[in-house]
Design a protein around this motif. Structure first.
Motif, short mmCIF file in Angstrom:
data_model
loop_
_atom_site.label_atom_id
_atom_site.label_comp_id
_atom_site.label_asym_id
_atom_site.label_seq_id
_atom_site.Cartn_x
_atom_site.Cartn_y
_atom_site.Cartn_z
N GLN A 1 5.42 8.58 -30.39
CA GLN A 1 4.93 9.49 -31.39
C GLN A 1 5.66 10.82 -31.34
OE1 GLN A 1 0.62 7.98 -30.59
NE2 GLN A 1 0.60 9.17 -32.45
N GLN B 1 1.26 20.35 -39.71
CA GLN B 1 -0.10 20.48 -40.23
C GLN B 1 -1.09 20.17 -39.11
OE1 GLN B 1 -0.72 18.58 -44.14
NE2 GLN B 1 1.43 17.95 -44.04
N THR C 1 11.02 15.02 -44.55
CA THR C 1 11.14 14.16 -45.73
C THR C 1 9.94 13.23 -45.91
OG1 THR C 1 12.39 12.43 -44.58
CG2 THR C 1 13.64 14.20 -45.62
N TYR C 2 8.76 13.77 -45.79
CA TYR C 2 7.52 13.09 -46.15
C TYR C 2 7.15 11.91 -45.26
CZ TYR C 2 6.37 15.89 -50.17
OH TYR C 2 6.00 16.92 -50.98
N LYS C 3 7.77 11.80 -44.12
CA LYS C 3 7.33 10.79 -43.16
C LYS C 3 6.45 11.53 -42.14
CE LYS C 3 9.14 7.26 -40.05
NZ LYS C 3 10.38 6.62 -39.54
N TYR C 4 5.11 11.47 -42.36
CA TYR C 4 4.19 12.25 -41.55
C TYR C 4 3.83 11.51 -40.28
CZ TYR C 4 3.58 15.11 -45.71
OH TYR C 4 3.80 15.92 -46.78
N ILE C 5 4.10 12.13 -39.16
CA ILE C 5 3.83 11.52 -37.86
C ILE C 5 2.78 12.36 -37.15
CG2 ILE C 5 4.80 10.79 -35.66
CD1 ILE C 5 5.84 9.19 -38.00
N PHE C 6 1.75 11.69 -36.64
CA PHE C 6 0.64 12.36 -35.99
C PHE C 6 0.77 12.29 -34.47
CE2 PHE C 6 -2.56 13.52 -39.16
CZ PHE C 6 -1.98 12.98 -40.30
N GLY C 7 0.15 13.25 -33.84
CA GLY C 7 0.03 13.24 -32.39
C GLY C 7 -1.19 12.44 -31.97
#
Lengths: 110, 109
Positions: free
Chosen positions: B2, B33, B94-100
């Motif tokens: 991640q 965010q 580029t809109y690839k949202y990766i969460f922790g």
């Protein structure tokens, strides 16, 4: 009602069966996403879509298939479910940065 | 693996105290965010900070971003029992949202 809805909310299936989780949004957002949430892993991106007919792999795409024939729908299919795919699945949409999430679909694979 | 990792994994404080949680990420980003998740519910957006911003406020929330250290912090001031939830950072390029992996916050009344 306006918003993003997922169905079914709860699903129990057996190993090897095909399962489709539905996601529908009413805002006409361009971007849609599928995440899975597991204890200890947070949220992991499975697939995302920038527009109708445009999809791309996320962090954990193996074993999943998506399609986006219409802007408002983004179904996620498990073609042959495995126990490791037991999880809570979240769909989200976005137009300008902020993600809006559905309430999740809890899938149990026996 | 991640992109983001939150620290601490869990935090327990008394009502009225401030809560600080941190997020570290690995690659360059456009935005960062923070989201909140109440038990059994979907995530709710709290605040977005762009890569050219250093600090942002929203009500009792204060977010900082240090792109040189690839880290962010979320401060919740004067916490309330209703702030009990899990908090996640998300980064995108580029809109690839990766969460922790999230911080579980418990605020004791």
């Amino acid at each position: 009602d306006a918003g993003i809805t997922q169905s079914p909310r709860y699903k129990i299936t057996e190993t090897g069966r095909q399962v489709t989780l539905m996601c529908h949004q009413t805002w006409s957002h361009s971007y849609m996403f599928w995440y899975r949430q597991d204890l200890g892993h947070g949220l992991r991106l499975i697939y995302y879509s920038a527009a109708a007919d445009i999809t791309d792999k996320g962090e954990v795409p193996d074993g999943y298939v998506v399609s986006r024939s219409k802007t408002e729908n983004f179904p996620l299919t498990l073609e042959s479910a495995t126990r490791s795919q037991t999880s809570v699945y979240f769909c989200a949409s976005s137009e300008s940065g902020e993600l809006f999430f559905g309430e999740g679909s809890r899938l149990t694979v026996l | 693996s991640q992109q983001g990792e939150e620290d601490p994994q869990a935090l327990s404080i008394q009502e009225g105290e401030n809560a600080t949680m941190n997020c570290s990420y690995k690659t360059s980003i456009n935005n960062l965010q923070w989201y909140r998740q109440n038990s059994g519910r979907g995530l709710v957006h709290l605040i977005l900070i762009r890569s050219n911003e250093r600090e942002k406020h929203s009500g009792r929330l204060r977010v900082t971003l240090d792109t040189s250290k690839k880290s962010s912090s979320l401060l919740i001031t004067a916490s309330r029992a209703a702030d009990t939830a899990s908090y996640f950072c998300a980064t995108d390029k580029t809109y690839k949202y990766i969460f922790g992996t999230g911080t579980r916050l418990k605020v004791l009344a």
